[in-house]
Write a protein that holds these residues in place. Structure first.
Motif, PDB file in Angstrom:
ATOM      1  N   THR A   1       0.831  -1.144  -0.333  1.00 17.19           N
ATOM      2  CA  THR A   1      -0.010   0.274   0.207  1.00 17.19           C
ATOM      3  C   THR A   1       1.028   1.833   0.291  1.00 17.19           C
ATOM      4  O   THR A   1       0.187   2.125  -0.389  1.00 17.19           O
ATOM      5  N   LYS A   2       1.927   0.935   0.906  1.00 16.36           N
ATOM      6  CA  LYS A   2       3.061   2.103   0.624  1.00 16.36           C
ATOM      7  C   LYS A   2       3.778   2.657  -0.786  1.00 16.36           C
ATOM      8  O   LYS A   2       3.107   4.189  -0.917  1.00 16.36           O
ATOM      9  N   GLU A   3       4.072   1.410  -1.026  1.00 23.38           N
ATOM     10  CA  GLU A   3       4.511   1.525  -2.531  1.00 23.38           C
ATOM     11  C   GLU A   3       3.081   1.921  -4.057  1.00 23.38           C
ATOM     12  O   GLU A   3       3.832   2.635  -4.090  1.00 23.38           O
ATOM     13  N   ALA A   4       1.957   1.666  -3.683  1.00 25.78           N
ATOM     14  CA  ALA A   4       1.147   2.142  -3.847  1.00 25.78           C
ATOM     15  C   ALA A   4       0.338   3.608  -4.559  1.00 25.78           C
ATOM     16  O   ALA A   4       0.720   4.363  -5.152  1.00 25.78           O
ATOM     17  N   LEU A   5       0.550   4.274  -2.678  1.00 26.56           N
ATOM     18  CA  LEU A   5       0.447   5.013  -2.897  1.00 26.56           C
ATOM     19  C   LEU A   5       1.665   6.339  -2.895  1.00 26.56           C
ATOM     20  O   LEU A   5       1.272   7.444  -3.435  1.00 26.56           O
ATOM     21  N   ARG A   6       3.220   5.806  -2.766  1.00 27.83           N
ATOM     22  CA  ARG A   6       3.758   6.081  -4.222  1.00 27.83           C
ATOM     23  C   ARG A   6       4.191   6.669  -5.393  1.00 27.83           C
ATOM     24  O   ARG A   6       3.839   7.659  -5.966  1.00 27.83           O
ATOM     25  N   HIS A   7       3.414   5.583  -5.941  1.00 30.50           N
ATOM     26  CA  HIS A   7       3.274   5.705  -7.436  1.00 30.50           C
ATOM     27  C   HIS A   7       2.483   6.441  -7.480  1.00 30.50           C
ATOM     28  O   HIS A   7       2.739   7.618  -8.228  1.00 30.50           O
ATOM     29  N   VAL A   8       1.286   6.659  -7.270  1.00 30.58           N
ATOM     30  CA  VAL A   8       0.184   7.211  -7.706  1.00 30.58           C
ATOM     31  C   VAL A   8       0.176   8.621  -6.902  1.00 30.58           C
ATOM     32  O   VAL A   8       0.017  10.290  -7.740  1.00 30.58           O
ATOM     33  N   LEU A   9       0.549   8.637  -6.202  1.00 31.93           N
ATOM     34  CA  LEU A   9       1.061  10.048  -5.548  1.00 31.93           C
ATOM     35  C   LEU A   9       2.084  10.868  -6.795  1.00 31.93           C
ATOM     36  O   LEU A   9       1.952  12.171  -7.088  1.00 31.93           O
ATOM     37  N   GLY A  10       3.200   9.951  -7.005  1.00 30.26           N
ATOM     38  CA  GLY A  10       4.199  10.884  -7.702  1.00 30.26           C
ATOM     39  C   GLY A  10       4.075  11.138  -9.136  1.00 30.26           C
ATOM     40  O   GLY A  10       4.303  11.865  -9.853  1.00 30.26           O
ATOM     41  N   ALA A  11       2.675  10.595  -9.357  1.00 35.79           N
ATOM     42  CA  ALA A  11       2.306  11.122 -10.716  1.00 35.79           C
ATOM     43  C   ALA A  11       1.435  12.494 -10.366  1.00 35.79           C
ATOM     44  O   ALA A  11       1.195  13.215 -11.862  1.00 35.79           O
ATOM     45  N   GLN A  12       1.351  13.189  -8.891  1.00 37.89           N
ATOM     46  CA  GLN A  12       1.136  14.553  -9.114  1.00 37.89           C
ATOM     47  C   GLN A  12       1.704  15.103  -8.505  1.00 37.89           C
ATOM     48  O   GLN A  12       1.243  17.132  -8.250  1.00 37.89           O
ATOM     49  N   GLY A  13       3.341  14.640  -7.886  1.00 34.77           N
ATOM     50  CA  GLY A  13       3.952  15.794  -7.135  1.00 34.77           C
ATOM     51  C   GLY A  13       4.981  15.665  -6.801  1.00 34.77           C
ATOM     52  O   GLY A  13       5.307  13.928  -7.072  1.00 34.77           O
TER      53      GLY A  13
END
Length: 494
Positions: free
Chosen positions: A128-140
């Protein structure tokens, strides 16, 4: 005209002055250094790092200060100056290096304007942490905990590495005893706290699963006032966790199939390599493709999107990003191994295991069809920290293995003996005391068309089996779709 590729210089992270002010250290040597990273392992020091000499139960980082400086460390944070280090070496001297690292982490947290999410749970927190890194990294710009640095060393180290200008920070918080999560949460001070689920893990240290839930609820102790608790609405302990969150003035957002969940699963279809999901999140209906298979990942994706929404990220963009999410090493990565005896599929789940995680993984394996003449094979190592119920919980895996249509099971470890003895003779491959003994057995038996799952707790060292099976590859690594990848074969132990 000749063109050269510009080199990227790492951004400054700590100046000598700022680090000294944060830790109350006395400076020695060059007082004008700037650090671009922070490290506690001399083997992983990169040029420009601030090396922190931590004294652990089995080693003393002070013995490696000289090595760290030779590797290019900008400076070292020490409790005393090691004898072999030159008198003019750039050192910051403190009374207690662990306390100083915690102070550095708190200073890193205090200076950032990033939106922060903390993630814990019995199962799925790293993914879940890595998924959050991935999706948030597309926005900032996003910073996230590396690997599983989620304990009393890893969390302050991760905070000390947090760039001041990051837009988002994602921190994994772990525990296996009561009272551990609270101090970590108070350091991280998340705006959003996620508890993926509460399951029968770490039972060696808890009298009941309810006690585990209470320990997980400690993450709310540091959550920002008025912040958001993202909870599994379908978990039996949701009410207990929600009450603990509300008692601290937090808003509670649930995810799951429950009609009242803020992120409600409306429909989904599972496939061998992906899932199609329809969800209603905050009243908005979304359809998205999730690149990782399994219902457990469908549920985790709801938590990810709900947390992203809580941090102010665009929900639709976050959902689209899930179609390109990649598995974490040792947690579901697939490789096509072209061995002399034929090509087979290797599923690496060697980093972690619990009864719930085993069941979720086996459900995924059940959807993967072996090739012509192939079999579903499971090579399983002990699940750790299950206390007096360990043998019974291992033996209970027999039914999920049968339901997943696994043909042959290989086991290693004392507790896995209980499972091996419960299996029908036709499913029994071989039991060994250690993974080192099991690896050559599995390697000798695997054949073309097989689907081979390797899973166990990190302490059971099932990465040894993955390494040997990977070494059978006679071609470059391919991904699960048969496309060549640029990454080398897995060689490190998990």
């Amino acid at each position: 005209m000749n063109e050269t590729t510009p080199t990227t210089t790492p951004a400054p992270l700590w100046t000598a002055r700022d680090a000294a002010a944060a830790t109350g250290a006395a400076s020695g040597g060059d007082a004008a250094w700037t650090a671009t990273g922070v490290a506690i392992d001399s083997r992983k020091v990169a040029p420009g790092d601030l090396f922190i000499a931590i004294q652990g139960p089995n080693f003393d980082g002070h013995a490696f200060v000289g090595k760290a400086l030779e590797a290019g460390a900008a400076a070292a944070l020490v409790g005393h100056a090691p004898e072999e280090v030159p008198a003019d070496a750039p050192l910051l001297t403190v009374g207690d290096t662990l306390a100083a690292m915690e102070a550095l982490g708190r200073a890193g947290r205090a200076r950032t304007r990033a939106k922060i999410v903390g993630v814990t749970g019995s199962v799925g927190k790293t993914g879940t942490k890595e998924a959050l890194r991935h999706v948030l990294g597309a926005q900032g710009s996003v910073y996230a905990t590396e690997g599983s640095l989620n304990n009393h060393w890893g969390v302050p180290l991760s905070l000390a590495r947090l760039p001041a200008g990051a837009a988002y920070g994602v921190f994994e918080l772990g525990m296996n005893h009561a009272g551990e999560l609270g101090p970590l949460s108070r350091m991280v001070r998340p705006d959003v706290s996620v508890i993926t689920t509460v399951e029968a893990a770490h039972l060696e240290f808890f009298a009941s699963v309810e006690d585990i839930a209470d320990a997980k609820a400690e993450i709310f102790e540091g959550t920002a006032p008025g912040g958001i608790a993202v909870l599994n609405r379908d978990n039996p302990h949701y009410g207990r966790l929600a009450a603990a969150a509300r008692a601290r003035g937090l808003r509670v957002w649930g995810f799951g199939t429950h009609a009242d969940a803020e992120a409600r699963l409306a429909d989904f279809s599972l496939h061998a390599t992906c899932s199609a999901v329809t969800a209603v999140i905050g009243g908005e209906r979304l359809q998205y493709c999730l690149s990782l298979p399994g219902k457990h990942w469908v549920m985790n994706s709801l938590a990810v999107l709900l947390a992203a929404r809580g941090l102010g990220a665009d929900l639709a963009t976050a959902a689209r990003s899930l179609s390109t999410l990649q598995p974490v090493k040792g947690r579901g990565t697939r490789k096509r191994i072209h061995a002399a005896q034929g090509a087979f599929t290797l599923i690496d789940e060697s980093y972690n295991a619990s009864p719930a995680a085993m069941a979720a993984t086996l459900e995924v394996v059940s959807r993967i069809d072996p090739g012509a003449g192939g079999r579903r094979i499971a090579a399983l190592g002990d699940m750790r920290e299950l206390g007096d119920r360990a043998d019974a919980l291992h033996a209970a895996l027999a039914e999920p293995l049968k339901a997943a249509h696994v043909d042959t099971v290989y086991c290693s470890g004392p507790h896995m003996r209980a499972l091996f003895d419960r299996l029908p003779p036709a499913m029994q491959g071989r039991w060994t005391e250690t993974s080192a003994e099991l690896a050559p057995v599995v390697a000798a038996e695997v054949k073309g068309g097989d689907v081979v799952l390797v899973k166990g707790s990190a302490g059971s060292r099932m990465g040894t089996v993955v390494e040997l099976l990977s070494s059978l590859d006679t071609r470059r690594e391919e991904d699960s779709n048969g496309k060549p990848t640029a990454s080398p074969l897995l060689s490190a132990r998990s």
